[in-house]
Scaffold this motif. Sequence first.
Motif, mmCIF file in Angstrom:
data_model
loop_
_atom_site.group_PDB
_atom_site.id
_atom_site.type_symbol
_atom_site.label_atom_id
_atom_site.label_comp_id
_atom_site.label_asym_id
_atom_site.label_seq_id
_atom_site.Cartn_x
_atom_site.Cartn_y
_atom_site.Cartn_z
ATOM 1 N N ARG A 28 27.738 57.696 -9.210
ATOM 2 C CA ARG A 28 28.459 56.442 -9.462
ATOM 3 C C ARG A 28 29.966 56.642 -9.341
ATOM 4 O O ARG A 28 30.680 55.744 -8.913
ATOM 5 C CB ARG A 28 28.113 55.939 -10.863
ATOM 6 N N ASP A 29 30.449 57.817 -9.719
ATOM 7 C CA ASP A 29 31.887 58.103 -9.652
ATOM 8 C C ASP A 29 32.383 58.200 -8.216
ATOM 9 O O ASP A 29 33.565 57.971 -7.957
ATOM 10 C CB ASP A 29 32.204 59.403 -10.391
ATOM 11 N N GLU A 30 31.510 58.549 -7.288
ATOM 12 C CA GLU A 30 31.904 58.711 -5.887
ATOM 13 C C GLU A 30 31.925 57.406 -5.104
ATOM 14 O O GLU A 30 32.509 57.335 -4.028
ATOM 15 C CB GLU A 30 30.957 59.684 -5.184
ATOM 16 N N VAL A 31 31.289 56.378 -5.626
ATOM 17 C CA VAL A 31 31.162 55.108 -4.900
ATOM 18 C C VAL A 31 32.524 54.491 -4.598
ATOM 19 O O VAL A 31 32.791 54.068 -3.474
ATOM 20 C CB VAL A 31 30.262 54.117 -5.675
ATOM 21 N N THR A 32 33.414 54.458 -5.572
ATOM 22 C CA THR A 32 34.734 53.865 -5.369
ATOM 23 C C THR A 32 35.507 54.595 -4.283
ATOM 24 O O THR A 32 36.126 53.973 -3.414
ATOM 25 C CB THR A 32 35.544 53.866 -6.681
ATOM 26 N N GLY A 33 35.446 55.917 -4.295
ATOM 27 C CA GLY A 33 36.123 56.707 -3.271
ATOM 28 C C GLY A 33 35.560 56.454 -1.883
ATOM 29 O O GLY A 33 36.313 56.381 -0.900
ATOM 30 N N CYS A 35 34.098 53.666 -0.892
ATOM 31 C CA CYS A 35 34.555 52.316 -0.500
ATOM 32 C C CYS A 35 35.990 52.376 0.014
ATOM 33 O O CYS A 35 36.319 51.739 1.020
ATOM 34 C CB CYS A 35 34.441 51.351 -1.677
ATOM 35 N N ASP A 36 36.822 53.149 -0.655
ATOM 36 C CA ASP A 36 38.199 53.330 -0.196
ATOM 37 C C ASP A 36 38.230 54.002 1.174
ATOM 38 O O ASP A 36 39.045 53.652 2.024
ATOM 39 C CB ASP A 36 39.000 54.162 -1.201
ATOM 40 N N ASP A 37 37.334 54.973 1.385
ATOM 41 C CA ASP A 37 37.261 55.658 2.680
ATOM 42 C C ASP A 37 36.888 54.688 3.801
ATOM 43 O O ASP A 37 37.446 54.745 4.896
ATOM 44 C CB ASP A 37 36.232 56.793 2.637
ATOM 45 N N VAL A 38 35.946 53.790 3.532
ATOM 46 C CA VAL A 38 35.528 52.814 4.543
ATOM 47 C C VAL A 38 36.689 51.887 4.891
ATOM 48 O O VAL A 38 36.974 51.641 6.063
ATOM 49 C CB VAL A 38 34.291 52.012 4.069
ATOM 50 N N ARG A 39 37.386 51.380 3.872
ATOM 51 C CA ARG A 39 38.542 50.508 4.123
ATOM 52 C C ARG A 39 39.616 51.248 4.914
ATOM 53 O O ARG A 39 40.190 50.712 5.863
ATOM 54 C CB ARG A 39 39.119 49.996 2.810
ATOM 55 N N ALA A 40 39.885 52.500 4.542
ATOM 56 C CA ALA A 40 40.914 53.291 5.231
ATOM 57 C C ALA A 40 40.521 53.557 6.684
ATOM 58 O O ALA A 40 41.376 53.490 7.575
ATOM 59 C CB ALA A 40 41.137 54.599 4.487
ATOM 60 N N LEU A 41 39.245 53.851 6.927
ATOM 61 C CA LEU A 41 38.791 54.077 8.300
ATOM 62 C C LEU A 41 38.975 52.836 9.164
ATOM 63 O O LEU A 41 39.427 52.922 10.310
ATOM 64 C CB LEU A 41 37.313 54.480 8.310
ATOM 65 N N LEU A 42 38.636 51.683 8.622
ATOM 66 C CA LEU A 42 38.782 50.436 9.383
ATOM 67 C C LEU A 42 40.244 50.162 9.692
ATOM 68 O O LEU A 42 40.586 49.762 10.802
ATOM 69 C CB LEU A 42 38.163 49.266 8.620
#
Length: 128
Positions: A28-33, A35-42
Amino acid sequence: MNSTCPPGLPHVNAMPPAEIVLAGPVTRDEVTGLCDDVRALLQATGAAVVVCDVGGLGPPGLAAVDLLARLELAAKRAGGRIRLRDPDPALHALLDLVGLRFEMEGQPEQREPALGVEETVEPGDPAV
């Protein structure tokens, strides 16, 4: 008024999709990171799609469904979407069960007929 088209093919958005590999059970702690990675990649690549390799995600369960739903939401908020690569058949079935539809890599789009499928006409059917 004369408007001529320039020679050659019109501009096509041929931007390759960004990719991310989801390995092991995600906490659960990794989910936010992620999501941030997906936004940053886009944002960094300018791609419209992030391909998520889910082959090593681990046993399918509601935690995986929650993760993928959150990644899709993060991608949509950033103006993109995610596509799944190598999903376990059980994960695919679970996503269908909860009503989440994801584009799968290598799967024909819904509006396209699968290759090798032909319509048949029954004798006596009226012509349309």
